[in-house]
Design a protein around this motif. Sequence first.
Motif, PDB file in Angstrom:
ATOM      1  N   UNK A 115     110.709  48.949  65.212  1.00  0.00           N
ATOM      2  CA  UNK A 115     110.082  47.890  64.037  1.00  0.00           C
ATOM      3  C   UNK A 115     109.815  48.497  63.078  1.00  0.00           C
ATOM      4  N   UNK A 116     110.579  49.769  62.707  1.00  0.00           N
ATOM      5  CA  UNK A 116     109.977  50.318  61.324  1.00  0.00           C
ATOM      6  C   UNK A 116     111.152  50.210  60.400  1.00  0.00           C
ATOM      7  N   UNK A 117     110.646  49.640  59.174  1.00  0.00           N
ATOM      8  CA  UNK A 117     111.867  49.312  58.551  1.00  0.00           C
ATOM      9  C   UNK A 117     111.579  50.109  57.087  1.00  0.00           C
ATOM     10  N   UNK A 118     110.936  51.345  57.279  1.00  0.00           N
ATOM     11  CA  UNK A 118     110.412  52.063  56.324  1.00  0.00           C
ATOM     12  C   UNK A 118     109.544  51.801  55.121  1.00  0.00           C
ATOM     13  N   UNK A 119     108.504  51.114  55.539  1.00  0.00           N
ATOM     14  CA  UNK A 119     107.641  50.586  54.446  1.00  0.00           C
ATOM     15  C   UNK A 119     107.246  51.675  53.737  1.00  0.00           C
ATOM     16  N   UNK A 120     107.046  51.354  52.299  1.00  0.00           N
ATOM     17  CA  UNK A 120     106.539  52.432  51.218  1.00  0.00           C
ATOM     18  C   UNK A 120     105.198  53.088  51.764  1.00  0.00           C
ATOM     19  N   UNK A 121     104.181  52.334  52.241  1.00  0.00           N
ATOM     20  CA  UNK A 121     103.044  52.744  52.459  1.00  0.00           C
ATOM     21  C   UNK A 121     102.829  53.688  53.643  1.00  0.00           C
ATOM     22  N   UNK A 122     103.737  53.789  54.577  1.00  0.00           N
ATOM     23  CA  UNK A 122     103.867  54.552  55.730  1.00  0.00           C
ATOM     24  C   UNK A 122     103.768  56.257  55.379  1.00  0.00           C
ATOM     25  N   UNK A 123     103.234  56.802  56.364  1.00  0.00           N
ATOM     26  CA  UNK A 123     103.216  58.237  55.967  1.00  0.00           C
ATOM     27  C   UNK A 123     104.383  58.853  55.938  1.00  0.00           C
ATOM     28  N   UNK A 124     105.640  58.517  56.794  1.00  0.00           N
ATOM     29  CA  UNK A 124     106.706  59.038  56.635  1.00  0.00           C
ATOM     30  C   UNK A 124     107.407  58.915  55.191  1.00  0.00           C
ATOM     31  N   UNK A 125     107.103  57.737  54.759  1.00  0.00           N
ATOM     32  CA  UNK A 125     108.002  57.398  53.440  1.00  0.00           C
ATOM     33  C   UNK A 125     107.256  58.297  52.321  1.00  0.00           C
ATOM     34  N   UNK A 126     105.646  58.467  52.445  1.00  0.00           N
ATOM     35  CA  UNK A 126     104.980  59.303  51.527  1.00  0.00           C
ATOM     36  C   UNK A 126     105.390  60.750  51.958  1.00  0.00           C
ATOM     37  N   UNK A 127     105.802  61.197  53.043  1.00  0.00           N
ATOM     38  CA  UNK A 127     106.069  62.458  53.297  1.00  0.00           C
ATOM     39  C   UNK A 127     107.443  62.891  52.653  1.00  0.00           C
ATOM     40  N   UNK A 128     108.369  62.101  52.669  1.00  0.00           N
ATOM     41  CA  UNK A 128     109.597  61.908  52.231  1.00  0.00           C
ATOM     42  C   UNK A 128     109.597  62.352  50.556  1.00  0.00           C
ATOM     43  N   UNK A 129     108.656  61.474  49.918  1.00  0.00           N
ATOM     44  CA  UNK A 129     108.537  61.625  48.629  1.00  0.00           C
ATOM     45  C   UNK A 129     107.828  62.777  48.134  1.00  0.00           C
ATOM     46  N   UNK A 130     106.810  63.273  48.840  1.00  0.00           N
ATOM     47  CA  UNK A 130     106.137  64.464  48.663  1.00  0.00           C
ATOM     48  C   UNK A 130     107.124  65.694  48.816  1.00  0.00           C
ATOM     49  N   UNK A 131     108.029  65.717  49.825  1.00  0.00           N
ATOM     50  CA  UNK A 131     108.920  66.865  49.955  1.00  0.00           C
ATOM     51  C   UNK A 131     110.088  66.768  49.060  1.00  0.00           C
ATOM     52  N   UNK A 132     110.473  65.837  48.471  1.00  0.00           N
ATOM     53  CA  UNK A 132     111.419  65.648  47.640  1.00  0.00           C
ATOM     54  C   UNK A 132     111.005  66.235  46.294  1.00  0.00           C
ATOM     55  N   UNK A 133     109.788  65.783  45.934  1.00  0.00           N
ATOM     56  CA  UNK A 133     109.193  66.257  44.609  1.00  0.00           C
ATOM     57  C   UNK A 133     108.772  67.668  44.646  1.00  0.00           C
ATOM     58  N   UNK A 134     108.729  68.377  45.791  1.00  0.00           N
ATOM     59  CA  UNK A 134     108.766  69.759  45.694  1.00  0.00           C
ATOM     60  C   UNK A 134     110.219  70.413  45.723  1.00  0.00           C
TER      61      UNK A 134
END
Length: 201
Positions: A14-33
Amino acid sequence: MTTSRSFLILHGWQNHRPEGHWQHWLADELTARGHRVAYPQLPDPDRPDLETWLGRLRTQLAEGPDTVVCHSLAVVLWLHAVARGDAAADRVLLVAPPSSEVLAGYEEVAGFGGPTATAAQVAAASGATRLVAGDDDPYCAGGAADHYGKLLGLETDVVAGGGHLSLDEGYGAWPSVLDWCLDPSVRLAARPAGAAGTMYV
């Protein structure tokens, strides 16, 4: 200079990758690095099919990620793939897996139940596999440490009051999971109270 790594992040039921979820946050943080990150939307997350998800996992693993981060049903997916000899990575993080009893209780995910990997198979599939779970996860009564950690011989971090370690418990920004991705010696801990991106606290 930081060495670039390759990450695969896998969501659960039931996960549609909402922007607030820690996995979405993690993907953004790792990409930024500067790291390479795959965070795919798995097919039909509300009524997932094990074989379809396994096929998508094989496709993603063919891209050669060295680190895999799984949440909830994706943990069970990973263990099925390991049992079939279809999964390998340098490092794996398994977050908040549901119990087999919970899977059996929901028609939509009952197909993910049944035998999964052994401790020897899990050890062979990755140089280091870490399990992290809340001590009060409603989807794993009795605790993942007993259901999975002891059974599979995994290093386990238990988060007091973490529940299912999902957005509902406030797991948006989760600094220690990012820290683990950058340094696997880090132990996973609760997200700080009031951390940015925590939408449901």
